[in-house]
Design a protein around this motif. Structure first.
Motif, PDB file in Angstrom:
ATOM      1  N   UNK A 183       0.802  -1.218   0.000  1.00 27.64           N
ATOM      2  CA  UNK A 183       0.000   0.000   0.000  1.00 27.64           C
ATOM      3  C   UNK A 183       0.836   1.269   0.000  1.00 27.64           C
ATOM      4  N   UNK A 184       2.087   1.166   0.468  1.00 30.36           N
ATOM      5  CA  UNK A 184       2.953   2.349   0.505  1.00 30.36           C
ATOM      6  C   UNK A 184       3.360   2.803  -0.892  1.00 30.36           C
ATOM      7  N   UNK A 188      -2.220   8.812  -5.267  1.00 25.70           N
ATOM      8  CA  UNK A 188      -3.591   9.323  -5.319  1.00 25.70           C
ATOM      9  C   UNK A 188      -3.617  10.829  -5.164  1.00 25.70           C
ATOM     10  N   UNK A 189      -4.730  11.405  -5.559  1.00 20.82           N
ATOM     11  CA  UNK A 189      -4.927  12.836  -5.409  1.00 20.82           C
ATOM     12  C   UNK A 189      -5.961  13.120  -4.343  1.00 20.82           C
ATOM     13  N   UNK A 190      -6.387  14.357  -4.269  1.00 15.83           N
ATOM     14  CA  UNK A 190      -7.358  14.762  -3.257  1.00 15.83           C
ATOM     15  C   UNK A 190      -8.601  15.325  -3.944  1.00 15.83           C
ATOM     16  N   UNK A 242     -14.892  -0.465  -0.983  1.00 17.82           N
ATOM     17  CA  UNK A 242     -16.184  -0.046  -1.529  1.00 17.82           C
ATOM     18  C   UNK A 242     -16.143   1.412  -1.983  1.00 17.82           C
ATOM     19  N   UNK A 243     -15.429   2.261  -1.242  1.00 17.03           N
ATOM     20  CA  UNK A 243     -15.326   3.670  -1.621  1.00 17.03           C
ATOM     21  C   UNK A 243     -14.616   3.857  -2.951  1.00 17.03           C
ATOM     22  N   UNK A 244     -13.541   3.088  -3.188  1.00 20.18           N
ATOM     23  CA  UNK A 244     -12.798   3.194  -4.444  1.00 20.18           C
ATOM     24  C   UNK A 244     -13.632   2.721  -5.630  1.00 20.18           C
ATOM     25  N   UNK A 245     -14.382   1.640  -5.426  1.00 17.53           N
ATOM     26  CA  UNK A 245     -15.207   1.106  -6.517  1.00 17.53           C
ATOM     27  C   UNK A 245     -16.268   2.121  -6.939  1.00 17.53           C
ATOM     28  N   UNK A 246     -16.971   2.700  -5.959  1.00 15.00           N
ATOM     29  CA  UNK A 246     -18.026   3.668  -6.267  1.00 15.00           C
ATOM     30  C   UNK A 246     -17.425   4.954  -6.832  1.00 15.00           C
TER      31      UNK A 246
END
Length: 321
Positions: A183-184, A188-190, A242-246
Motif C-alpha cells: 500500500x505504501x 492518489x490525489x485529493x 467499496x469507496x474506491x469502486x463507487x
C-alpha cells in the motif's frame, strides 16, 4: 503497564513539537522554496516527530489490545473512540476550514490593512493547526492517564528473532504487514484539489457530505449487526475498497461529454454523484474504522495463544517500515 508510560510521558513533548511544526512558516517568513535553513529545520523536526510517533503508535495499538480482555467490550471502545475522533477531530475542523477558504477566495473575508490573501491563509492554517494539536493532545493525555491495562503481559521481553518469527508464522499478521508494504507504493490525489481547482467551489465537499454526515453515526451503530451477518474477511474487504469502486463509477460519469465539455466541469451533476458516493462510503465507514483494528487485536491474541507472548511493537514496526 507496558504501554501506558510512553503515552503519558510523550504526550507533552509530542504536542509541543506538533505545534512547532505548524508554526514553522512563521519562523521562516518570505523564505525561498529552496531555503537550506528551512529545509534543515523541517528535516530535524520531522525526524524527531517520527521517532516520538513510532513510540506513540506502537504503545497506542498495544494499549487498545490490553485495555480489556473482553472482545465485545474492546470493539465497543474502538467504535466509540473512532466515532468521536472522526466527527470532532477530523470532519468538523475540515468543514470549518472549507468554509473559511471559500470566504477568503471569494473576497467575502478580506485581509486587513497591509495584509495579502496569502497572509490571511497563513494565519488560518497555522491557527487551526495549533488549536487542533492542543485539543487532541490534551484529550489523548486525559484518556491515557485514566486508562488501565487489564490484560497481563509477560515479564520477559521476546527477542528480535522471536518477534520476526511471530510475524512470519502468524498468517493474519503476515498478510496485514504485506498489505501495508504494498500500500505504501500507491498514488492518489485529493477531492479537495478537484473542488478548488476545477470547480472553484471548495464548499461543495461539505455540501455533498451532508447526506453522508447523517449516515456517519449510523455506520457505527450497525457495526455489531454487520459482524453478526458477515465474516470479518468480507467486512475488511468491503470497508477498504467499496469507496474506491463507487468513486471509479463517479469518475466514469464525469467523463461523459469528453475532456473539454465533460460533466466533470459541472457543479450540480457532479455534486449529486459525489453525494451518492459519500452516502455509500459512509455506510461502511464504521466497519472501515473498527474491523481492521479489531482484526489486528485478534491476531495478537492468536500470537499469544500460539507462542506464549505478544509482539505489538515488532509487528507495528514491520507494518510501518
Amino acid at each position: 503497564g507496558k504501554f501506558k508510560p510512553y503515552l503519558v510521558l510523550l504526550a507533552g513533548p509530542g504536542t509541543i513539537l506538533t505545534c512547532i511544526y505548524w508554526l514553522l512558516p512563521l519562523f521562516f517568513p518570505n523564505s525561498l522554496p529552496g531555503s537550506i535553513p528551512k529545509f534543515l529545520a523541517y528535516m530535524f523536526l520531522g525526524l524527531v516527530r517520527e521517532g516520538i510517533g513510532t513510540f506513540q503508535t506502537i504503545a497506542q495499538t498495544g494499549l487498545i489490545a490490553t485495555i480489556t480482555p473482553h472482545p465485545v467490550d474492546r470493539t465497543r471502545l474502538i467504535t466509540l473512540a473512532n466515532f468521536f475522533s472522526g466527527f470532532l477531530g477530523e470532519r468538523l475542523p475540515e468543514q470549518i476550514m472549507t468554509v473559511v477558504i471559500d470566504l477568503v477566495g471569494n473576497n467575502i473575508l478580506k485581509p486587513g490593512a497591509g495584509k495579502t490573501i496569502n497572509d490571511m491563509y497563513l494565519t488560518i492554517f497555522v491557527g487551526m493547526g495549533v488549536f487542533t494539536s492542543i485539543v487532541s493532545g490534551g484529550a489523548s493525555l486525559w484518556f491515557n492517564t485514566i486508562a488501565r491495562e487489564r490484560v497481563m503481559q509477560s515479564v520477559e521481553r521476546p527477542s528480535i528473532k522471536q518477534g520476526i518469527k511471530s510475524i512470519v508464522t502468524n498468517k493474519p499478521i503476515l498478510l496485514m504487514t504485506l498489505e501495508n508494504i504494498l500500500g505504501s507504493f500507491s498514488l492518489g490525489g485529493s477531492k479537495s484539489d478537484y473542488f478548488i481547482d476545477v470547480l472553484n467551489f471548495a464548499s461543495l465537499g461539505m455540501i455533498t457530505g451532508i447526506p453522508g454526515s447523517i449516515i456517519h453515526p449510523v455506520s457505527y451503530l450497525i457495526v455489531p449487526w454487520f459482524r453478526r451477518k458477515y465474516s470479518s474477511r468480507f467486512l475488511y474487504i468491503a470497508g477498504k475498497h467499496i469507496g474506491d469502486v463507487v468513486l471509479f463509477l463517479v469518475f466514469l460519469f464525469g467523463c461523459i461529454g469528453g475532456v473539454h465539455n465533460g460533466i466533470y466541469k459541472r457543479v450540480i451533476p457532479m455534486g449529486i454523484a459525489l453525494a451518492i458516493w459519500e452516502m455509500v462510503f459512509m455506510l461502511f465507514y464504521g466497519v472501515r474504522k473498527v474491523i481492521p483494528t479489531e482484526m489486528n487485536n485478534e491476531a495478537m491474541d492468536y500470537c499469544e495463544w500460539k507462542n506464549g507472548y505478544r509482539t505489538e511493537a515488532m509487528t507495528g514496526v514491520a507494518k510501518g517500515l
